[in-house]
Structures are given as C-alpha cells and as structure tokens.
Design an enzyme around this catalytic site. Sequence first.
Site, mmCIF file in Angstrom:
data_model
loop_
_atom_site.group_PDB
_atom_site.id
_atom_site.type_symbol
_atom_site.label_atom_id
_atom_site.label_comp_id
_atom_site.label_asym_id
_atom_site.label_seq_id
_atom_site.Cartn_x
_atom_site.Cartn_y
_atom_site.Cartn_z
ATOM 1 N N GLU A 10 0.893 -1.172 0.000
ATOM 2 C CA GLU A 10 0.000 0.000 0.000
ATOM 3 C C GLU A 10 0.922 1.210 0.000
ATOM 4 O OE1 GLU A 10 -3.276 -0.279 -0.035
ATOM 5 O OE2 GLU A 10 -3.574 -2.371 0.505
ATOM 6 N N CYS A 43 -1.632 9.309 2.409
ATOM 7 C CA CYS A 43 -1.440 8.746 1.070
ATOM 8 C C CYS A 43 -2.584 9.190 0.167
ATOM 9 C CB CYS A 43 -1.368 7.235 1.142
ATOM 10 S SG CYS A 43 -2.761 6.502 2.004
HETATM 11 P P1 NAD Z 1 8.650 4.725 4.448
HETATM 12 O O1 NAD Z 1 8.556 3.927 3.197
HETATM 13 O O2 NAD Z 1 9.835 5.589 4.633
HETATM 14 O O3 NAD Z 1 8.615 3.759 5.737
HETATM 15 C C1 NAD Z 1 7.570 2.837 5.930
HETATM 16 C C2 NAD Z 1 8.065 1.712 6.827
HETATM 17 O O4 NAD Z 1 9.082 0.991 6.156
HETATM 18 C C3 NAD Z 1 8.664 2.173 8.155
HETATM 19 O O5 NAD Z 1 8.226 1.321 9.172
HETATM 20 C C4 NAD Z 1 10.161 2.005 7.922
HETATM 21 O O6 NAD Z 1 10.909 1.753 9.102
HETATM 22 C C5 NAD Z 1 10.179 0.785 7.030
HETATM 23 N N1 NAD Z 1 11.401 0.639 6.224
HETATM 24 C C6 NAD Z 1 12.362 1.553 5.983
HETATM 25 N N2 NAD Z 1 13.318 1.010 5.172
HETATM 26 C C7 NAD Z 1 12.932 -0.254 4.919
HETATM 27 C C8 NAD Z 1 13.482 -1.322 4.149
HETATM 28 N N3 NAD Z 1 14.628 -1.173 3.473
HETATM 29 N N4 NAD Z 1 12.817 -2.494 4.093
HETATM 30 C C9 NAD Z 1 11.656 -2.644 4.759
HETATM 31 N N5 NAD Z 1 11.080 -1.677 5.491
HETATM 32 C C10 NAD Z 1 11.718 -0.497 5.580
HETATM 33 O O7 NAD Z 1 7.302 5.553 4.541
HETATM 34 P P2 NAD Z 1 6.880 6.631 5.646
HETATM 35 O O8 NAD Z 1 7.657 7.885 5.449
HETATM 36 O O9 NAD Z 1 6.868 5.995 6.973
HETATM 37 O O10 NAD Z 1 5.347 6.890 5.222
HETATM 38 C C11 NAD Z 1 4.970 7.760 4.218
HETATM 39 C C12 NAD Z 1 4.638 7.010 2.934
HETATM 40 O O11 NAD Z 1 3.650 6.025 3.196
HETATM 41 C C13 NAD Z 1 4.023 7.912 1.877
HETATM 42 O O12 NAD Z 1 4.579 7.616 0.633
HETATM 43 C C14 NAD Z 1 2.553 7.549 1.913
HETATM 44 O O13 NAD Z 1 1.866 7.830 0.734
HETATM 45 C C15 NAD Z 1 2.623 6.103 2.213
HETATM 46 N N6 NAD Z 1 1.348 5.626 2.752
HETATM 47 C C16 NAD Z 1 0.565 4.792 2.000
HETATM 48 C C17 NAD Z 1 -0.673 4.380 2.483
HETATM 49 C C18 NAD Z 1 -1.588 3.483 1.674
HETATM 50 O O14 NAD Z 1 -2.499 2.914 2.245
HETATM 51 N N7 NAD Z 1 -1.400 3.348 0.371
HETATM 52 C C19 NAD Z 1 -1.091 4.805 3.732
HETATM 53 C C20 NAD Z 1 -0.275 5.654 4.456
HETATM 54 C C21 NAD Z 1 0.953 6.047 3.968
#
Ligand code: NAD
Length: 504
Positions: free
Chosen positions: A238, A272
């Site tokens: 997502e 998002c």
């Molecule tokens: P992010 O991708 O930076 O981090 C998300 C999660 O991934 C965190 O828990 C982080 O610790 C983890 N992570 C970091 N590096 C990783 C790796 N190499 N492998 C696996 N996991 C790793 O995102 P964010 O800044 O926390 O959130 C914002 C983003 O989330 C925006 O792009 C937003 O659009 C998206 N988002 C999507 C939805 C949806 O339902 N489509 C909902 C909310 C947020």
Amino acid sequence: MEPTAATESISVMNPATGEQVGSVPVDSAGDVAAAVARIRGNQPAWEALGFKGRRKWLNELRDWLLDNSDRVADTLKAESGKVRAEATIETPYLADQINFYGSKAEKFIGEQKVRPNSMLAATRKLRLQYRPYPVVGLISPWNFPLVLSLGDAIPALMAGAAVVMKPSEITPLGLNEIVDAWRNEIGAPDVMTVVNGGAETATALIDHSDFVGFTGSDVTGKKVMARAAETLTPVSLELGGKDPLIVLEGANLERAANAATWGGMLNSGQMCISVERIYVEDAVYDEFVDRLTTNVEKLEQGVDGETATCDVGAMTMMSQLEKVEKQVDDAVAAGAKVLTGGKRGEGPGQWYEPTVLVNVTPEMSVVEDETFGPVVTVTRVADQEEAIRLANDSRYGLCASVFGPRGRAEKVARRVEAGAVNVNDMIFNMLAPSLPMGGWKESGIGYRNGEYGIRKYCRSEAIVSARTLLGSEPLWYPYNKSRHALVNKMTRFIGARGLRRFRG
Ligand code: NAD
C-alpha cells in the site's frame, strides 16, 4: 539517524513541541527471529479457536480501545504532532474493522462447497478451504500509526494468522501500548506482537514472515518486494499517491471547495490519499479558487489548548518538511504562484503553512511527485477531457474525487485510473470497509478491506473427495486400447457441444 541494533533505543519526539515523549528499544535481527518463532509456536492454537473464539478476543480488544480512546489519542497526538480531532479518529476506525471482519470473516474465508463445472468434475465432491499464512509481518508508516498497523492485523488475526508488526520508528509508542494491553490487560493469546526499529528490523521481519503487508513509500515498497522475492514470500504493498480532484461545471462549489480544503489539509496533508492536484473546468475556476483560498486562509494551525481546537497539526518528519518546502520553492522559482501559505511556520516544533498554489505545470515536482504536506495545486482545464487526461498523467493511482452533476461526474469517475474514486465526496471509501482499498500503478499491489482484505492472508486449499470407491478409474493404469477409446469418447462427450458430442 537510521535506528539499528547498535543504536539500542529510539527516542520519540513530539513534532509539535520538540520535546521527547518516550523511547523504545531497537530489536535486532536476532530479536525479530525470536519474536516470530515465539508467536509461530502459538499460532496453531489460535487458528484452532475458530471464528467464534478469535472474534471473542478481538471484541475484547475493541472494547479496550473504546474504553481507552482518550489515553490512546494522547499518545498518538504526542508522538505525531496531530491535532486532537485527528488523533481521535483511529480507535473508532479499528472498532469498525473488528466489527466488520468479526461478522464477515466466516462468509469470506469459511469452507465453501464448489459447484462442479462439468459432468466429469461432478463425480467428485469439491470444496475450498482457506488456511492462514502462519505468520503475517506488517511494516507500517507514521501518518496513521494504528490504522495502518493494527487495522491490517485485525483481518489477519480473524483469519487465524499470528501477527508481528513493525511500526514506524517515528511513531512506535501507541502501537506498543496497545500490544502491551492485549497481552497484560486483556490477557489475550500471545499471537500479536511488535518489533521496533528501522530498515534492519523490517528486513529481518520480511525474512522470517510467511506473508508481508507493507504500507509506506513506493521507494521502500520496491525494496520490500525485492527482499521478499528472495524467499518467494508474498507481499501486499500500500504505497504513495498523488490524488487528483476534478471539479466540473455545475458542481456544488461550496461542497467541492470544503471537500478540497479538508482532503488537502487533513493530517497536515500527510496522507497517502490526500488531495494534491486539483483540476477545475474553466467556467467555475475563478469561483472555486476564491472559495478554496478563503477556506485555507481560515484554518487554525497549531497545538490544541485546553479549550481551543486547531485544524492543522505539525509536520511529523523534518525530512518531509524539507522536501515539501523544496517542492514549493522550486515551483515558485519556475513560475507558480502562492495564493496562501507557501512557507514554514515558526517553531518550536515543525510546521508548514497550509498552501494553495496555482500557475503550476505538469513537470514541476510539486505536481509530479508525492507531496506529504499541506499543499494543493490548482490547474485550470478547458473541459472534462483535459481534466481526465491530466488526472491520469501520473505514475500513481491511489484515490481520486470528482465533483459535478451526478451523472456526468460518475461517467468521469469511471475513466479515472485509481483504486477508488469518490463522486461529490471526499475519501469516504476509507469508511466503507466492504469496499476494497488499494492502489493502481506505483501506488501498490493488492488491497485492504472487503473480501480481499482477509483472503490475502490465506492460502487456498482445494479439497477433492471421491464420491464412489471403485477399485480403479478409467483414467488410471493400465492403459490399453479399449480403455483409451472409452476415455476418448467420454472426454469428447464432455468437451464438445451439440451433435459433435456423438461424432468421432
Ligand atoms: P517509508 O517507506 O519511509 O517507511 C515505511 C516503513 O518501512 C517504516 O516502518 C520504515 O521503518 C520501514 N522501512 C524503511 N526502510 C525499509 C526497508 N529497506 N525495508 C523494509 N522496510 C523499511 O514511509 P513513511 O515515510 O513511513 O510513510 C509515508 C509514505 O507512506 C508515503 O509515501 C505515503 O503515501 C505512504 N502511505 C501509504 C498508504 C496506503 O495505504 N497506500 C497509507 C499511508 C501512507
């Protein structure tokens, strides 16, 4: 700094005040392996409880969440810098998820009798069973720390899986508090747990899980998928969005402007599915822009007091604030015009003013890339065809809205490339769990909610049972001419239609 096992603990800061509000220890890869092994051992008993037994525990969690909603909201507000009105919406959402999957899980994933498609298949009893992946790993972002972790754990638990959640390192406190209550206050089985940390912890969780549900940016989502591919672990992703809102001539402009204001600024635009790009038909452009700008100017940004309430909270991550600032500054340097906002707010805390931008062009980063902040761009379009073309001109396809006369707006909605389109409405699909919610294009793979939101946590198992117990079957050995002729006749009879059945 990226939290790793060597960092030992994560210090959590209130983005609205800059004060430290808590800390959690970092889980190493070894800690993650141990946590997964522990709950993997408890999963068979959880699955054996059946729908009724699992529902009982989830109902207890629902009651705890509702009874402790103020306490939970306080934690969310402190760790994310949200305004109170937005920190309080997560627990009712979770209660709704528990009620939805509690009542529908059996219908969605209970054992099903399957109708045979042919006379040959009718010689057997056909059934379909859904069995959960034993351990589901969930990796979540910080913008809705509970909805996007526990919200996804609920269907997984109802399916009979055990769940390990890795919350964002920016906002881990609320989820840790709830999992602690699940174990120690509710006394529920140890089949839901949390591991804390950043990429290193998340990577270990991918390596040890049987299914990975990831919510976050598209950049990280691609890394998750690549890592999971090494063990052929299925994923749902997502990811981000760049949601368009189209305003057609004849729309209720008051409603459209109010919706755009809320949809663009809710959670400080750190959603998002927040509205980012607005396309307005020429005839109503000026009035819409006036209304929108007036609305946005009136929004109160800050920290709620004892009595006063604010509309727009802080920016949870400094790196996102800097990105938003750069997108707006670059757009302005390239000719965009700021109608309101357009700069950082004053500290302490991390703030960006609610912003309306016009005179933007498609190649600007603020129009092309996700803007995780309180910024909307408005573009004048000649007609609906131009609006649809520009709305679809994006690598994302998460959610969208169309405002206009219902018939025309619904026709336009059907041509928008997105996982959900709200007509004369704003992100209401999130409140209708019977509908799937997921992204097209680079906004993701898979869906949450609806039937799919629980089936994805299951493997399908086809159960085929012979109706008669003959000593042998025509298809089995030994092969000989007469059997071969009989099988040919039978298969032709089954496969052909009309008189062709009896020829040959
Ligand atoms: P992010 O991708 O930076 O981090 C998300 C999660 O991934 C965190 O828990 C982080 O610790 C983890 N992570 C970091 N590096 C990783 C790796 N190499 N492998 C696996 N996991 C790793 O995102 P964010 O800044 O926390 O959130 C914002 C983003 O989330 C925006 O792009 C937003 O659009 C998206 N988002 C999507 C939805 C949806 O339902 N489509 C909902 C909310 C947020």
